[in-house]
Design a protein around this motif. Structure first.
Motif, PDB file in Angstrom:
ATOM      1  N   THR A 321       0.817  -1.220   0.000  1.00 25.57           N
ATOM      2  CA  THR A 321       0.000   0.000   0.000  1.00 25.57           C
ATOM      3  C   THR A 321       0.848   1.267   0.000  1.00 25.57           C
ATOM      4  O   THR A 321       0.621   2.184  -0.805  1.00 25.57           O
ATOM      5  CB  THR A 321      -0.934   0.011   1.225  1.00 25.57           C
ATOM      6  OG1 THR A 321      -1.775  -1.149   1.186  1.00 25.57           O
ATOM      7  CG2 THR A 321      -1.802   1.262   1.226  1.00 25.57           C
ATOM      8  N   ALA A 322       1.813   1.346   0.883  1.00 24.34           N
ATOM      9  CA  ALA A 322       2.648   2.545   0.949  1.00 24.34           C
ATOM     10  C   ALA A 322       3.429   2.729  -0.346  1.00 24.34           C
ATOM     11  O   ALA A 322       3.549   3.857  -0.860  1.00 24.34           O
ATOM     12  CB  ALA A 322       3.600   2.446   2.143  1.00 24.34           C
ATOM     13  N   THR A 323       3.943   1.640  -0.889  1.00 23.44           N
ATOM     14  CA  THR A 323       4.686   1.726  -2.144  1.00 23.44           C
ATOM     15  C   THR A 323       3.770   2.164  -3.276  1.00 23.44           C
ATOM     16  O   THR A 323       4.152   2.973  -4.134  1.00 23.44           O
ATOM     17  CB  THR A 323       5.313   0.363  -2.477  1.00 23.44           C
ATOM     18  OG1 THR A 323       6.187  -0.027  -1.417  1.00 23.44           O
ATOM     19  CG2 THR A 323       6.101   0.431  -3.776  1.00 23.44           C
ATOM     20  N   ALA A 324       2.547   1.655  -3.295  1.00 21.45           N
ATOM     21  CA  ALA A 324       1.592   2.035  -4.337  1.00 21.45           C
ATOM     22  C   ALA A 324       1.280   3.525  -4.290  1.00 21.45           C
ATOM     23  O   ALA A 324       1.221   4.200  -5.329  1.00 21.45           O
ATOM     24  CB  ALA A 324       0.309   1.223  -4.181  1.00 21.45           C
ATOM     25  N   LEU A 325       1.079   4.046  -3.088  1.00 22.84           N
ATOM     26  CA  LEU A 325       0.784   5.471  -2.959  1.00 22.84           C
ATOM     27  C   LEU A 325       1.983   6.324  -3.371  1.00 22.84           C
ATOM     28  O   LEU A 325       1.822   7.400  -3.973  1.00 22.84           O
ATOM     29  CB  LEU A 325       0.381   5.781  -1.514  1.00 22.84           C
ATOM     30  CG  LEU A 325      -0.942   5.153  -1.053  1.00 22.84           C
ATOM     31  CD1 LEU A 325      -1.173   5.430   0.436  1.00 22.84           C
ATOM     32  CD2 LEU A 325      -2.098   5.685  -1.886  1.00 22.84           C
ATOM     33  N   LEU A 326       3.180   5.838  -3.065  1.00 24.70           N
ATOM     34  CA  LEU A 326       4.388   6.561  -3.474  1.00 24.70           C
ATOM     35  C   LEU A 326       4.485   6.618  -4.997  1.00 24.70           C
ATOM     36  O   LEU A 326       4.792   7.678  -5.570  1.00 24.70           O
ATOM     37  CB  LEU A 326       5.620   5.870  -2.891  1.00 24.70           C
ATOM     38  CG  LEU A 326       6.983   6.435  -3.307  1.00 24.70           C
ATOM     39  CD1 LEU A 326       7.116   7.885  -2.868  1.00 24.70           C
ATOM     40  CD2 LEU A 326       8.111   5.588  -2.723  1.00 24.70           C
ATOM     41  N   ILE A 327       4.226   5.508  -5.653  1.00 20.43           N
ATOM     42  CA  ILE A 327       4.267   5.484  -7.118  1.00 20.43           C
ATOM     43  C   ILE A 327       3.198   6.397  -7.689  1.00 20.43           C
ATOM     44  O   ILE A 327       3.448   7.182  -8.620  1.00 20.43           O
ATOM     45  CB  ILE A 327       4.073   4.052  -7.640  1.00 20.43           C
ATOM     46  CG1 ILE A 327       5.213   3.147  -7.178  1.00 20.43           C
ATOM     47  CG2 ILE A 327       3.999   4.046  -9.170  1.00 20.43           C
ATOM     48  CD1 ILE A 327       5.000   1.685  -7.489  1.00 20.43           C
ATOM     49  N   ALA A 328       1.982   6.309  -7.145  1.00 17.39           N
ATOM     50  CA  ALA A 328       0.873   7.117  -7.662  1.00 17.39           C
ATOM     51  C   ALA A 328       1.162   8.609  -7.557  1.00 17.39           C
ATOM     52  O   ALA A 328       0.701   9.400  -8.390  1.00 17.39           O
ATOM     53  CB  ALA A 328      -0.410   6.769  -6.905  1.00 17.39           C
ATOM     54  N   ALA A 329       1.933   9.007  -6.548  1.00 17.43           N
ATOM     55  CA  ALA A 329       2.253  10.426  -6.370  1.00 17.43           C
ATOM     56  C   ALA A 329       3.101  10.972  -7.514  1.00 17.43           C
ATOM     57  O   ALA A 329       3.171  12.193  -7.719  1.00 17.43           O
ATOM     58  CB  ALA A 329       2.973  10.631  -5.042  1.00 17.43           C
ATOM     59  N   LEU A 330       3.737  10.087  -8.275  1.00 16.88           N
ATOM     60  CA  LEU A 330       4.556  10.536  -9.396  1.00 16.88           C
ATOM     61  C   LEU A 330       3.715  10.945 -10.600  1.00 16.88           C
ATOM     62  O   LEU A 330       4.186  11.674 -11.474  1.00 16.88           O
ATOM     63  CB  LEU A 330       5.521   9.418  -9.822  1.00 16.88           C
ATOM     64  CG  LEU A 330       6.550   8.969  -8.784  1.00 16.88           C
ATOM     65  CD1 LEU A 330       7.312   7.760  -9.298  1.00 16.88           C
ATOM     66  CD2 LEU A 330       7.506  10.101  -8.464  1.00 16.88           C
ATOM     67  N   ALA A 331       2.466  10.470 -10.666  1.00 13.98           N
ATOM     68  CA  ALA A 331       1.629  10.723 -11.837  1.00 13.98           C
ATOM     69  C   ALA A 331       1.374  12.207 -12.096  1.00 13.98           C
ATOM     70  O   ALA A 331       1.578  12.687 -13.220  1.00 13.98           O
ATOM     71  CB  ALA A 331       0.318   9.956 -11.721  1.00 13.98           C
ATOM     72  N   PRO A 332       0.921  12.987 -11.104  1.00 17.31           N
ATOM     73  CA  PRO A 332       0.698  14.408 -11.383  1.00 17.31           C
ATOM     74  C   PRO A 332       1.976  15.160 -11.730  1.00 17.31           C
ATOM     75  O   PRO A 332       1.939  16.113 -12.518  1.00 17.31           O
ATOM     76  CB  PRO A 332       0.062  14.933 -10.089  1.00 17.31           C
ATOM     77  CG  PRO A 332       0.428  13.941  -9.036  1.00 17.31           C
ATOM     78  CD  PRO A 332       0.500  12.628  -9.726  1.00 17.31           C
ATOM     79  N   LEU A 333       3.098  14.738 -11.162  1.00 11.64           N
ATOM     80  CA  LEU A 333       4.365  15.387 -11.495  1.00 11.64           C
ATOM     81  C   LEU A 333       4.720  15.135 -12.960  1.00 11.64           C
ATOM     82  O   LEU A 333       5.159  16.041 -13.673  1.00 11.64           O
ATOM     83  CB  LEU A 333       5.476  14.862 -10.579  1.00 11.64           C
ATOM     84  CG  LEU A 333       5.284  15.108  -9.079  1.00 11.64           C
ATOM     85  CD1 LEU A 333       6.421  14.450  -8.298  1.00 11.64           C
ATOM     86  CD2 LEU A 333       5.238  16.606  -8.790  1.00 11.64           C
ATOM     87  N   GLY A 334       4.527  13.896 -13.404  1.00  8.15           N
ATOM     88  CA  GLY A 334       4.805  13.571 -14.797  1.00  8.15           C
ATOM     89  C   GLY A 334       3.878  14.302 -15.750  1.00  8.15           C
ATOM     90  O   GLY A 334       4.308  14.801 -16.795  1.00  8.15           O
ATOM     91  N   ALA A 335       2.594  14.381 -15.398  1.00  7.59           N
ATOM     92  CA  ALA A 335       1.630  15.068 -16.258  1.00  7.59           C
ATOM     93  C   ALA A 335       1.950  16.552 -16.369  1.00  7.59           C
ATOM     94  O   ALA A 335       1.840  17.150 -17.449  1.00  7.59           O
ATOM     95  CB  ALA A 335       0.218  14.865 -15.719  1.00  7.59           C
ATOM     96  N   ARG A 336       2.355  17.150 -15.253  1.00  5.70           N
ATOM     97  CA  ARG A 336       2.670  18.586 -15.285  1.00  5.70           C
ATOM     98  C   ARG A 336       3.906  18.867 -16.136  1.00  5.70           C
ATOM     99  O   ARG A 336       3.929  19.803 -16.945  1.00  5.70           O
ATOM    100  CB  ARG A 336       2.890  19.084 -13.860  1.00  5.70           C
ATOM    101  CG  ARG A 336       3.170  20.586 -13.761  1.00  5.70           C
ATOM    102  CD  ARG A 336       3.356  20.992 -12.306  1.00  5.70           C
ATOM    103  NE  ARG A 336       2.179  20.650 -11.513  1.00  5.70           N
ATOM    104  CZ  ARG A 336       2.115  20.838 -10.186  1.00  5.70           C
ATOM    105  NH1 ARG A 336       3.162  21.338  -9.527  1.00  5.70           N
ATOM    106  NH2 ARG A 336       1.014  20.523  -9.532  1.00  5.70           N
ATOM    107  N   SER A 337       4.940  18.061 -15.986  1.00  2.07           N
ATOM    108  CA  SER A 337       6.162  18.296 -16.750  1.00  2.07           C
ATOM    109  C   SER A 337       5.981  17.974 -18.226  1.00  2.07           C
ATOM    110  O   SER A 337       6.655  18.554 -19.076  1.00  2.07           O
ATOM    111  CB  SER A 337       7.324  17.456 -16.177  1.00  2.07           C
ATOM    112  OG  SER A 337       7.029  16.080 -16.243  1.00  2.07           O
ATOM    113  N   ALA A 338       5.042  17.068 -18.552  1.00  2.00           N
ATOM    114  CA  ALA A 338       4.806  16.717 -19.953  1.00  2.00           C
ATOM    115  C   ALA A 338       4.189  17.867 -20.734  1.00  2.00           C
ATOM    116  O   ALA A 338       4.202  17.864 -21.969  1.00  2.00           O
ATOM    117  CB  ALA A 338       3.910  15.480 -20.030  1.00  2.00           C
ATOM    118  N   LYS A 339       3.638  18.854 -20.019  1.00  2.00           N
ATOM    119  CA  LYS A 339       3.089  20.023 -20.704  1.00  2.00           C
ATOM    120  C   LYS A 339       4.190  20.962 -21.180  1.00  2.00           C
ATOM    121  O   LYS A 339       3.939  21.853 -21.995  1.00  2.00           O
ATOM    122  CB  LYS A 339       2.135  20.778 -19.766  1.00  2.00           C
ATOM    123  CG  LYS A 339       0.898  19.975 -19.388  1.00  2.00           C
ATOM    124  CD  LYS A 339      -0.001  20.774 -18.442  1.00  2.00           C
ATOM    125  CE  LYS A 339      -1.242  19.979 -18.060  1.00  2.00           C
ATOM    126  NZ  LYS A 339      -2.129  20.727 -17.151  1.00  2.00           N
TER     127      LYS A 339
END
Length: 344
Positions: A321-339
């Motif tokens: 669970t903790a690892t999953a939440l850590l990975i999921a936190a990377l998604a908005p960072l990736g989406a923002r930088s992809a712009k």
């Protein structure tokens, strides 16, 4: 995409991008350091790096372990080998890009081909060195991973084996995390197969992002997404709370109760799988209806970003669970930088 009136494609060399995808700036007379930095960011497709740490973390979760110092070395190795592949990709495609994408860093002259090749070699060496630090099992995975990356870029890319090789590379990257953390990989093989299948589908779509093509690849990717989302949320064979079962003697007895943490883990897995499906469904559907280069590129970008919620789902289904939440936190960072910088 519309560029602002600036010789670098926008104020400070930054192009104006739409909400879902970022384009590459038109080459101009800019030669200052920020412009060179942006050229390298485009060459290495830096926003795509957010999709890499989750490979090793999902592999670690699959073994039932928590990340440790060797996991961090595996992540570092993965990042280096991934970027080596990016630099080598553009070096190998420089003649094709001169025709199809003259604005890319190499054909536009913003980065010399020799510099890109040198970076690919240096990053490969760094990736293998970090794997050595993570232990012999990690190196046993990192070496074939590096070989797969180079084989793909230098020969397999334009063959039918290209998507398979790319899928294998992602699967190996996940196994690298498992091997580095525990020295075991068997438990991580199912997760590696699921992640590799997703990557195979995205790579198949990407083969026609420059010129457009058939609606079949994005349609197949759409079907693959639905299948993977179903597989990662498939109910376990374990007992459920509140149900009863009949024994061979005809007696009815209560099933064992599912623990609260199992219930919450199942909910998290379902939510992350839904995020994975939502990220790709609309872009794949649009590319199926109109497989033009812009919509195909948008679908590929969505497929790359969807790697993160898929990795998180794989970790959650392994009770990480903790690892999953850590990975999921990377998604908005990736989406923002992809712009700001394109991931394709």
């Amino acid at each position: 995409m519309t560029l602002r009136n600036s010789p670098c494609g926008g104020p400070g060399g930054t192009p104006a991008a739409d909400a879902d995808t970022a384009g590459d700036p038109v080459p101009g007379p800019c030669t200052d350091r920020p412009h060179r930095s942006r050229a390298w960011a485009e060459l290495l497709r830096l926003p795509a790096l957010f999709s890499v740490p989750g490979d090793a973390l999902a592999g670690t979760a699959a073994t039932g372990s928590s990340p440790n110092s060797r996991t961090l070395l595996a992540i570092g190795s993965s990042l280096c080998l991934y970027e080596a592949g990016m630099a080598l990709n553009d070096w190998a495609d420089r003649d094709v890009d001169a025709v199809e994408r003259p604005h890319r860093p190499l054909p536009s002259g913003r980065i010399r081909p020799a510099a890109a090749l040198t970076a690919a070699c240096a990053l490969t060496g760094a990736g293998l060195a970090l794997a050595v630090g993570a232990g012999r099992p990690a190196l046993a995975v990192a070496a074939p991973l590096a070989a797969t990356v180079w084989a793909y870029d230098l020969g397999l890319k334009r063959t039918p084996a290209g998507p398979v090789a790319m899928g294998a590379a992602r699967g190996l990257d996940l196994l690298l995390g498992a091997a580095a953390t525990t020295g075991r990989m068997r438990e991580a093989l199912p997760s590696a197969a699921l992640l590799g299948t997703h990557t195979l589908a995205v790579t198949t779509v990407s083969r026609q992002e420059a010129q457009g093509g058939s609606p079949l690849p994005p349609l197949a990717a759409l079907a693959t997404t639905a299948l993977l989302a179903r597989l990662v949320t498939r109910p376990s064979a374990g007992p459920m709370r509140g149900h009863r079962q009949t024994t061979a003697l005809g007696r009815t007895v209560p099933r064992a109760a599912r623990r609260p943490e199992q219930e919450s883990g199942a909910l998290l897995t379902t939510a992350l799988a839904a995020a994975y499906a939502v990220t790709t469904t609309r872009p794949y559907f649009h590319a199926t209806l109109n497989p033009s280069p812009p919509l195909t590129q948008r679908a590929v970008g969505a497929g790359i970003r969807a790697t993160i919620p898929l990795q998180a789902t794989l970790a959650a289904r392994s009770r990480g669970t903790a690892t999953a939440l850590l990975i999921a936190a990377l998604a908005p960072l990736g989406a923002r930088s992809a712009k700001k910088v394109s991931v394709t």
